[in-house]
Design a protein around this motif. Structure first.
Motif, mmCIF file in Angstrom:
data_model
loop_
_atom_site.group_PDB
_atom_site.id
_atom_site.type_symbol
_atom_site.label_atom_id
_atom_site.label_comp_id
_atom_site.label_asym_id
_atom_site.label_seq_id
_atom_site.Cartn_x
_atom_site.Cartn_y
_atom_site.Cartn_z
ATOM 1 N N SER A 172 0.825 -1.207 0.000
ATOM 2 C CA SER A 172 0.000 0.000 0.000
ATOM 3 C C SER A 172 0.859 1.257 0.000
ATOM 4 N N ARG A 173 1.947 1.227 0.745
ATOM 5 C CA ARG A 173 2.862 2.363 0.812
ATOM 6 C C ARG A 173 3.463 2.645 -0.563
ATOM 7 N N THR A 174 3.907 1.593 -1.239
ATOM 8 C CA THR A 174 4.477 1.746 -2.579
ATOM 9 C C THR A 174 3.428 2.243 -3.559
ATOM 10 N N ALA A 175 2.241 1.651 -3.507
ATOM 11 C CA ALA A 175 1.152 2.063 -4.401
ATOM 12 C C ALA A 175 0.770 3.519 -4.160
ATOM 13 N N PHE A 176 0.786 3.955 -2.924
ATOM 14 C CA PHE A 176 0.456 5.343 -2.627
ATOM 15 C C PHE A 176 1.456 6.286 -3.285
ATOM 16 N N ILE A 177 2.736 5.951 -3.188
ATOM 17 C CA ILE A 177 3.774 6.842 -3.709
ATOM 18 C C ILE A 177 3.804 6.840 -5.235
ATOM 19 N N ILE A 178 3.773 5.683 -5.866
ATOM 20 C CA ILE A 178 3.921 5.667 -7.329
ATOM 21 C C ILE A 178 2.607 5.466 -8.071
ATOM 22 N N GLY A 179 1.516 5.289 -7.344
ATOM 23 C CA GLY A 179 0.253 4.970 -7.988
ATOM 24 C C GLY A 179 -0.565 6.154 -8.455
ATOM 25 N N SER A 180 -0.223 7.355 -8.034
ATOM 26 C CA SER A 180 -1.014 8.502 -8.480
ATOM 27 C C SER A 180 -0.674 8.835 -9.937
ATOM 28 N N ARG A 181 -1.658 9.381 -10.623
ATOM 29 C CA ARG A 181 -1.526 9.689 -12.047
ATOM 30 C C ARG A 181 -0.250 10.466 -12.319
ATOM 31 N N ASP A 183 11.401 19.267 -19.955
ATOM 32 C CA ASP A 183 11.524 17.935 -20.565
ATOM 33 C C ASP A 183 10.308 17.085 -20.208
ATOM 34 N N PHE A 184 9.911 17.143 -18.941
ATOM 35 C CA PHE A 184 8.729 16.387 -18.514
ATOM 36 C C PHE A 184 7.484 16.892 -19.236
ATOM 37 N N GLU A 185 7.343 18.210 -19.351
ATOM 38 C CA GLU A 185 6.167 18.777 -20.025
ATOM 39 C C GLU A 185 6.085 18.316 -21.480
ATOM 40 N N THR A 186 7.237 18.184 -22.132
ATOM 41 C CA THR A 186 7.272 17.758 -23.527
ATOM 42 C C THR A 186 6.867 16.299 -23.676
ATOM 43 N N VAL A 187 7.377 15.448 -22.814
ATOM 44 C CA VAL A 187 7.152 14.004 -22.922
ATOM 45 C C VAL A 187 5.800 13.583 -22.355
ATOM 46 N N ILE A 214 -0.134 16.647 -19.199
ATOM 47 C CA ILE A 214 0.023 16.934 -17.771
ATOM 48 C C ILE A 214 -0.021 18.446 -17.559
ATOM 49 N N ALA A 215 -0.789 18.867 -16.582
ATOM 50 C CA ALA A 215 -0.866 20.293 -16.245
ATOM 51 C C ALA A 215 0.387 20.680 -15.461
ATOM 52 N N PRO A 216 0.915 21.879 -15.681
ATOM 53 C CA PRO A 216 2.124 22.300 -14.963
ATOM 54 C C PRO A 216 1.997 22.203 -13.443
ATOM 55 N N ASN A 217 0.825 22.543 -12.895
ATOM 56 C CA ASN A 217 0.676 22.458 -11.432
ATOM 57 C C ASN A 217 0.680 21.002 -10.967
ATOM 58 N N THR A 218 0.135 20.095 -11.774
ATOM 59 C CA THR A 218 0.167 18.669 -11.431
ATOM 60 C C THR A 218 1.598 18.160 -11.461
ATOM 61 N N ARG A 259 3.616 16.601 -8.296
ATOM 62 C CA ARG A 259 4.185 15.247 -8.305
ATOM 63 C C ARG A 259 5.686 15.295 -8.021
ATOM 64 N N LEU A 260 6.387 16.246 -8.625
ATOM 65 C CA LEU A 260 7.828 16.370 -8.386
ATOM 66 C C LEU A 260 8.095 16.690 -6.915
ATOM 67 N N LYS A 261 7.308 17.569 -6.337
ATOM 68 C CA LYS A 261 7.477 17.922 -4.931
ATOM 69 C C LYS A 261 7.217 16.719 -4.025
ATOM 70 N N MET A 262 6.169 15.950 -4.332
ATOM 71 C CA MET A 262 5.854 14.765 -3.534
ATOM 72 C C MET A 262 7.009 13.751 -3.611
ATOM 73 N N LEU A 263 7.553 13.534 -4.812
ATOM 74 C CA LEU A 263 8.670 12.598 -4.961
ATOM 75 C C LEU A 263 9.915 13.106 -4.238
ATOM 76 N N GLU A 264 10.105 14.412 -4.243
ATOM 77 C CA GLU A 264 11.205 15.012 -3.480
ATOM 78 C C GLU A 264 10.999 14.790 -1.983
ATOM 79 N N ASP A 265 9.783 15.027 -1.518
ATOM 80 C CA ASP A 265 9.477 14.860 -0.087
ATOM 81 C C ASP A 265 9.716 13.427 0.387
#
Length: 104
Positions: A12-21, A40-44, A48-52, A56-62
C-alpha cells in the motif's frame, strides 16, 4: 499524506507513492533518460498540467525519491534526478514495463 502517515502495509505504501496519475511516468523518464528538466517532462508527458507536474515532483522530493539540482547559470537552470533511494525503483519500473508489454 506525509511520510509518517503512510500506510503500514509495504504494498500500500508503494502504491500510494507511485500509484497517483503521472508519478510512475515521471520515475520512468528519470530511469530511462537520467536527469530531466521541468520542460523535458512537459514535452514528454503530453497532457500533464504544470501544477500537477510540480505537485508530483514535490511529492517525490518529499519522499526522497528524486532530488532537484539548481545550477548557478543565467538564466537559472534546475534538473531533477533520482536519488539513491529512487534508483532502487528501477526494477519496479522495469517489471511494470514488462508486465504491460506481455498483457497487451
Amino acid at each position: 499524506m506525509t511520510k509518517k502517515n503512510l500506510p503500514l502495509c509495504p504494498v500500500s505504501r508503494t502504491a500510494f507513492i507511485i500509484g497517483s496519475r503521472w508519478t510512475s511516468e515521471i520515475i520512468r523518464e528519470l530511469v530511462d533518460k537520467g536527469a530531466r528538466r521541468f520542460s523535458d517532462f512537459e514535452t514528454v508527458l503530453v497532457g500533464i498540467a504544470p501544477n500537477t507536474l510540480s505537485n508530483r515532483l514535490k511529492m517525490l522530493e518529499d519522499h526522497g525519491i528524486i532530488e532537484r539540482r539548481i545550477y548557478d547559470t543565467h538564466p537559472p537552470r534546475s534538473e531533477y534526478h533520482l536519488t539513491q533511494k529512487g534508483q532502487t525503483m528501477r526494477p519496479i519500473i522495469d517489471a511494470m514495463r514488462n508486465w504491460g508489454k506481455s498483457s497487451a
